[in-house]
Design an enzyme around this catalytic site. Structure first.
Site, PDB file in Angstrom:
ATOM      1  N   CYS A 115     -40.586 -20.250  20.698  1.00 17.03           N
ATOM      2  CA  CYS A 115     -41.818 -20.241  19.371  1.00 17.03           C
ATOM      3  C   CYS A 115     -42.944 -19.447  19.007  1.00 17.03           C
ATOM      4  CB  CYS A 115     -42.411 -21.517  19.036  1.00 17.03           C
ATOM      5  SG  CYS A 115     -41.240 -22.608  19.511  1.00 17.03           S
ATOM      6  N   HIS A 257     -47.147 -23.328  13.555  1.00 15.50           N
ATOM      7  CA  HIS A 257     -46.211 -23.270  13.958  1.00 15.50           C
ATOM      8  C   HIS A 257     -45.270 -24.757  13.681  1.00 15.50           C
ATOM      9  CE1 HIS A 257     -42.495 -23.215  15.957  1.00 15.50           C
ATOM     10  NE2 HIS A 257     -42.418 -25.064  16.876  1.00 15.50           N
ATOM     11  N   ASN A 287     -37.730 -27.984  12.837  1.00 19.14           N
ATOM     12  CA  ASN A 287     -38.427 -26.658  13.610  1.00 19.14           C
ATOM     13  C   ASN A 287     -37.272 -25.860  13.627  1.00 19.14           C
ATOM     14  OD1 ASN A 287     -39.093 -25.605  15.965  1.00 19.14           O
ATOM     15  ND2 ASN A 287     -39.892 -26.619  17.243  1.00 19.14           N
TER      16      ASN A 287
HETATM   17  O1  UT7 Z   1     -41.104 -25.680  19.516  1.00 19.09           O
HETATM   18  C1  UT7 Z   1     -41.472 -26.782  20.422  1.00 19.09           C
HETATM   19  C2  UT7 Z   1     -40.390 -27.429  20.400  1.00 19.09           C
HETATM   20  N1  UT7 Z   1     -40.633 -28.714  20.720  1.00 19.09           N
HETATM   21  C3  UT7 Z   1     -41.531 -29.443  20.409  1.00 19.09           C
HETATM   22  O2  UT7 Z   1     -42.629 -29.832  19.550  1.00 19.09           O
HETATM   23  C4  UT7 Z   1     -41.507 -31.097  21.039  1.00 19.09           C
HETATM   24  C5  UT7 Z   1     -43.289 -31.757  20.850  1.00 19.09           C
HETATM   25  N2  UT7 Z   1     -42.708 -32.920  21.511  1.00 19.09           N
HETATM   26  C6  UT7 Z   1     -42.034 -34.264  20.238  1.00 19.09           C
HETATM   27  O3  UT7 Z   1     -42.586 -33.256  18.925  1.00 19.09           O
HETATM   28  C7  UT7 Z   1     -41.838 -35.289  19.987  1.00 19.09           C
HETATM   29  O4  UT7 Z   1     -41.850 -35.802  21.613  1.00 19.09           O
HETATM   30  C8  UT7 Z   1     -40.944 -35.800  20.529  1.00 19.09           C
HETATM   31  C9  UT7 Z   1     -40.471 -35.765  18.413  1.00 19.09           C
HETATM   32  C10 UT7 Z   1     -39.415 -35.083  20.446  1.00 19.09           C
HETATM   33  C11 UT7 Z   1     -40.057 -37.136  21.096  1.00 19.09           C
HETATM   34  O5  UT7 Z   1     -41.171 -38.725  20.148  1.00 19.09           O
HETATM   35  P1  UT7 Z   1     -41.864 -39.581  20.702  1.00 19.09           P
HETATM   36  O6  UT7 Z   1     -43.167 -40.138  20.138  1.00 19.09           O
HETATM   37  O7  UT7 Z   1     -43.093 -38.404  22.349  1.00 19.09           O
HETATM   38  O8  UT7 Z   1     -40.991 -39.981  21.959  1.00 19.09           O
HETATM   39  P2  UT7 Z   1     -40.225 -40.490  23.298  1.00 19.09           P
HETATM   40  O9  UT7 Z   1     -40.151 -39.137  23.058  1.00 19.09           O
HETATM   41  O10 UT7 Z   1     -41.322 -41.078  23.786  1.00 19.09           O
HETATM   42  O11 UT7 Z   1     -39.439 -41.416  23.157  1.00 19.09           O
HETATM   43  C12 UT7 Z   1     -39.852 -42.968  22.423  1.00 19.09           C
HETATM   44  C13 UT7 Z   1     -38.475 -43.675  22.480  1.00 19.09           C
HETATM   45  C14 UT7 Z   1     -37.602 -43.976  23.601  1.00 19.09           C
HETATM   46  O12 UT7 Z   1     -36.501 -44.485  23.878  1.00 19.09           O
HETATM   47  P3  UT7 Z   1     -37.502 -45.706  24.917  1.00 19.09           P
HETATM   48  O13 UT7 Z   1     -37.437 -45.286  25.748  1.00 19.09           O
HETATM   49  O14 UT7 Z   1     -38.969 -45.452  24.431  1.00 19.09           O
HETATM   50  O15 UT7 Z   1     -36.589 -46.828  25.066  1.00 19.09           O
HETATM   51  C15 UT7 Z   1     -36.358 -42.490  23.220  1.00 19.09           C
HETATM   52  O16 UT7 Z   1     -34.957 -42.838  23.662  1.00 19.09           O
HETATM   53  O17 UT7 Z   1     -37.321 -43.235  21.032  1.00 19.09           O
HETATM   54  C16 UT7 Z   1     -35.682 -42.968  21.735  1.00 19.09           C
HETATM   55  N3  UT7 Z   1     -35.561 -42.179  20.915  1.00 19.09           N
HETATM   56  C17 UT7 Z   1     -35.465 -41.739  19.604  1.00 19.09           C
HETATM   57  N4  UT7 Z   1     -35.222 -43.040  18.649  1.00 19.09           N
HETATM   58  C18 UT7 Z   1     -34.188 -42.871  18.113  1.00 19.09           C
HETATM   59  C19 UT7 Z   1     -36.000 -40.378  21.092  1.00 19.09           C
HETATM   60  N5  UT7 Z   1     -34.939 -39.752  20.174  1.00 19.09           N
HETATM   61  C20 UT7 Z   1     -34.963 -40.313  19.037  1.00 19.09           C
HETATM   62  C21 UT7 Z   1     -34.563 -40.408  17.814  1.00 19.09           C
HETATM   63  N6  UT7 Z   1     -33.941 -41.914  16.948  1.00 19.09           N
HETATM   64  N7  UT7 Z   1     -33.654 -39.436  17.862  1.00 19.09           N
END
Ligand code: UT7
Length: 330
Positions: A115, A257, A287
């Site tokens: 990125c 970004h 993204n």
């Molecule tokens: O260019 C660089 C690329 N990467 C990034 O910028 C990513 C940076 N990270 C993020 O943007 C965030 O960490 C995410 C958007 C990827 C995830 O958000 P989060 O608030 O950190 O959620 P999490 O990964 O801690 O997941 C929370 C819950 C989990 O369930 P449990 O374990 O709490 O039951 C996940 O399984 O959300 C669940 N989950 C979803 N639920 C519905 C993960 N993806 C999804 C989804 N829909 N698409």
């Protein structure tokens, strides 16, 4: 404030027409519009069809940027392309774009900065101009992220989209315009937080366990990337402002970004900027890796939010991990 030696002379962008909404994704994986919107700010993203390549997207954005600079492709001395999604691994995507542009007298090569790649490309291009190896450099970011996401993995497939953006670099006309300061960093010890698994093409994986899975898909430890993203973008804000001797309140527009609205908001808060001084399009494109900043820059110009004399701060982070910042006076 001292002016820059190199300026971004133009912008160009291209995005596919096909829109994939959160409602569409609800039918593909176990997710909801509410979850995606709350956690990421993304409402929809653009998806290139099977017949659209990263080369073609980059060519279209690059051609637009060349025209916007009042030039012809034959005027370009160097083409530097950032992509994490090359259509093929050899030759460089830049060479294929050079052929499409018919920019016969140019040198063309790629940078792998994920990125952060487009800001890296600008820094390398500036170096070519300052060392008198080029006068006109085209920097393209082209990303067909839809080709490398695992469409069964809800944790990643909802985040990404396809786009291309570009700019032409040349010596600044003076009057305080141009690139005022830049900052680039990376930390390879954090590579496992965000990477593409090796392709099944004879490439040797870094981790032997990876031998089992060679699908070329993107893997990410989202929460860890999130924390590092905020930390590194704030570091980049401080670094470029300090180098240029500029204070936060002088910034006209932050062009960060576009990965997640919560990361953008945290960075803006740190920079002391209200959200009306931040360009946001993550809701419309998701993204698009290194294409997010050139696309945002182009849209902000089109909308009249960047005008001659505007002080624009760009910050980014990505796989590597890599991060970078750049301050320009348009
Ligand atoms: O260019 C660089 C690329 N990467 C990034 O910028 C990513 C940076 N990270 C993020 O943007 C965030 O960490 C995410 C958007 C990827 C995830 O958000 P989060 O608030 O950190 O959620 P999490 O990964 O801690 O997941 C929370 C819950 C989990 O369930 P449990 O374990 O709490 O039951 C996940 O399984 O959300 C669940 N989950 C979803 N639920 C519905 C993960 N993806 C999804 C989804 N829909 N698409």
């Amino acid at each position: 404030m001292r002016g820059g030696l190199i300026e971004l002379a133009s912008t160009g962008m291209w995005v596919p027409e096909k829109v994939l909404t959160n409602a569409d994704l609800e039918r593909m994986v176990d997710t909801t519009d509410e979850w995606i919107t709350e956690r990421t700010g993304i409402k929809e993203r653009r998806i290139a069809g099977d017949d659209m390549t990263a080369v073609e997207m980059g060519y279209r954005a690059g051609k637009a940027a060349v025209a916007d600079a009042g030039l012809e492709p034959a005027d370009v001395d160097a083409i530097i392309v950032s992509t994490a999604t090359p259509d093929r691994l050899l030759p460089a995507t830049a060479c294929d774009i050079q052929a499409r542009l018919e920019a016969r007298d140019a040198v063309a090569f790629d940078v792998w900065g994920a990125c952060s790649g487009w800001l890296y490309a600008i820094n390398i291009g500036s170096g070519l101009i300052l060392s008198e190896q080029a006068e006109t450099v085209l920097c393209v970011a082209t990303e067909k992220m839809s080709a490398i996401v695992d469409w069964t993995d809800r944790a990643t497939c909802v985040l990404f989209g396809d786009a291309a953006g570009a700019t032409v670099l040349r010596r600044s006309g003076g009057n305080g315009h141009g690139i005022l300061s830049t900052y680039m960093r990376s930390d390879g010890t954090l590579a496992e937080l965000l990477y593409r698994s090796p392709l099944d093409s004879g490439s040797v994986p870094v981790d032997v366990a990876e031998l089992a899975v060679r699908d070329g898909y993107l893997r990410m430890a989202g929460r860890e990337v999130f924390k590092n993203a905020v930390r590194s973008m704030c570091e980049a804000v401080d670094a470029v402002l300090e180098k240029a001797g500029v204070t936060k309140d002088e910034i006209d527009l932050l062009v960060p970004h576009q990965a997640n609205i919560r990361i953008i908001e945290a960075t803006a808060r740190y920079a002391g900027l209200s959200m009306d001084r931040v360009w946001v399009n993550v809701d419309r494109y998701g993204n698009t890796s290194s294409a997010t900043i050139p696309v945002a820059l182009h849209e902000a110009r089109e909308a009249g939010r960047i005008e001659e004399g505007s002080l624009v701060l760009m910050v980014t982070f990505g796989a590597g991990l890599t991060w970078a910042g750049m301050l320009i006076r348009w």
